[in-house]
Design a protein around this motif. Structure first.
Motif, PDB file in Angstrom:
ATOM      1  N   GLU A   1      41.565   5.009  12.987  1.00  0.00           N
ATOM      2  CA  GLU A   1      41.059   3.647  12.880  1.00  0.00           C
ATOM      3  C   GLU A   1      40.893   2.977  14.249  1.00  0.00           C
ATOM      4  OE1 GLU A   1      42.562  -0.524  10.987  1.00  0.00           O
ATOM      5  OE2 GLU A   1      42.886   1.284   9.796  1.00  0.00           O
ATOM      6  N   ALA A   2      41.782   3.264  15.176  1.00  0.00           N
ATOM      7  CA  ALA A   2      41.747   2.618  16.497  1.00  0.00           C
ATOM      8  C   ALA A   2      40.820   3.323  17.491  1.00  0.00           C
ATOM      9  CB  ALA A   2      43.158   2.551  17.069  1.00  0.00           C
ATOM     10  N   ASP A   3      40.186   4.414  17.103  1.00  0.00           N
ATOM     11  CA  ASP A   3      39.321   5.165  18.013  1.00  0.00           C
ATOM     12  C   ASP A   3      37.990   4.458  18.254  1.00  0.00           C
ATOM     13  OD1 ASP A   3      41.075   7.302  18.321  1.00  0.00           O
ATOM     14  OD2 ASP A   3      40.195   8.447  16.674  1.00  0.00           O
ATOM     15  N   LYS A   4      37.484   4.635  19.452  1.00  0.00           N
ATOM     16  CA  LYS A   4      36.110   4.247  19.761  1.00  0.00           C
ATOM     17  C   LYS A   4      35.270   5.507  19.612  1.00  0.00           C
ATOM     18  CE  LYS A   4      36.828   0.290  22.679  1.00  0.00           C
ATOM     19  NZ  LYS A   4      36.079  -0.679  21.932  1.00  0.00           N
ATOM     20  N   VAL A   5      34.090   5.384  19.025  1.00  0.00           N
ATOM     21  CA  VAL A   5      33.234   6.534  18.753  1.00  0.00           C
ATOM     22  C   VAL A   5      31.930   6.386  19.510  1.00  0.00           C
ATOM     23  CG1 VAL A   5      32.072   7.858  16.957  1.00  0.00           C
ATOM     24  CG2 VAL A   5      34.227   6.734  16.444  1.00  0.00           C
ATOM     25  N   PHE A   6      31.518   7.472  20.147  1.00  0.00           N
ATOM     26  CA  PHE A   6      30.264   7.507  20.887  1.00  0.00           C
ATOM     27  C   PHE A   6      29.520   8.769  20.506  1.00  0.00           C
ATOM     28  CE2 PHE A   6      33.508   5.590  23.543  1.00  0.00           C
ATOM     29  CZ  PHE A   6      32.940   4.366  23.828  1.00  0.00           C
ATOM     30  N   GLU A   7      28.230   8.737  20.685  1.00  0.00           N
ATOM     31  CA  GLU A   7      27.440   9.960  20.562  1.00  0.00           C
ATOM     32  C   GLU A   7      26.450   9.975  21.718  1.00  0.00           C
ATOM     33  OE1 GLU A   7      24.672  12.501  17.479  1.00  0.00           O
ATOM     34  OE2 GLU A   7      25.966  10.930  16.712  1.00  0.00           O
ATOM     35  N   ASP A   8      26.491  11.060  22.464  1.00  0.00           N
ATOM     36  CA  ASP A   8      25.553  11.210  23.567  1.00  0.00           C
ATOM     37  C   ASP A   8      25.084  12.653  23.597  1.00  0.00           C
ATOM     38  OD1 ASP A   8      24.215  10.104  25.993  1.00  0.00           O
ATOM     39  OD2 ASP A   8      25.352  11.711  26.963  1.00  0.00           O
ATOM     40  N   ASN A   9      23.806  12.834  23.722  1.00  0.00           N
ATOM     41  CA  ASN A   9      23.219  14.168  23.846  1.00  0.00           C
ATOM     42  C   ASN A   9      23.601  15.059  22.660  1.00  0.00           C
ATOM     43  OD1 ASN A   9      21.614  16.049  25.072  1.00  0.00           O
ATOM     44  ND2 ASN A   9      22.967  16.421  26.805  1.00  0.00           N
ATOM     45  N   GLY A  10      23.757  14.427  21.480  1.00  0.00           N
ATOM     46  CA  GLY A  10      24.071  15.185  20.268  1.00  0.00           C
ATOM     47  C   GLY A  10      25.533  15.556  20.109  1.00  0.00           C
TER      48      GLY A  10
END
Length: 109
Positions: free
Chosen positions: A52-61
């Motif tokens: 729940e406390a995580d930050k989520v990113f997506e880059d380059n798949g």
């Protein structure tokens, strides 16, 4: 945001598949912990679950999760992969690091 170079993306997909993770659904967990010759060291592993406390990113798949505390140290970092005579592995190009050790696995602010 954490960025992923093209070479790192290929290696992440390869390693995730070898370890039984699905690169389309699972995550690369990036973190910072105390230790290393410069005071802080990077932590990199694969994970199937987002907390729940995580930050989520997506880059380059590539899907990346970072805990909130580590995120403060990693803003603007690019995950790269280098290979050579001195060894191969993931490298963190961190603009926040004021000093890094010779192996590139630890840093200080």
């Amino acid at each position: 945001m954490i960025k992923v170079s093209d070479i790192a993306k290929k290696k992440v997909i390869e390693l995730m598949s070898e370890d039984g993770f699905n690169p389309e659904n699972d995550y690369v967990r990036v973190g910072v912990k105390s230790g290393g010759c410069s005071g802080l060291s990077y932590d990199l592993k694969f994970d199937k679950e987002q907390l729940e406390a995580d930050k989520v990113f997506e880059d380059n798949g590539v899907k990346i999760i970072v805990d909130k505390k580590s995120f403060l140290y990693l803003i603007g970092t690019t995950l790269e992969y280098k290979g050579g005579l001195n060894g191969a592995g993931f490298v963190f190009n961190n603009p926040n690091a004021q000093r890094t050790c010779g192996c590139g696995e630890s840093f200080s602010l």
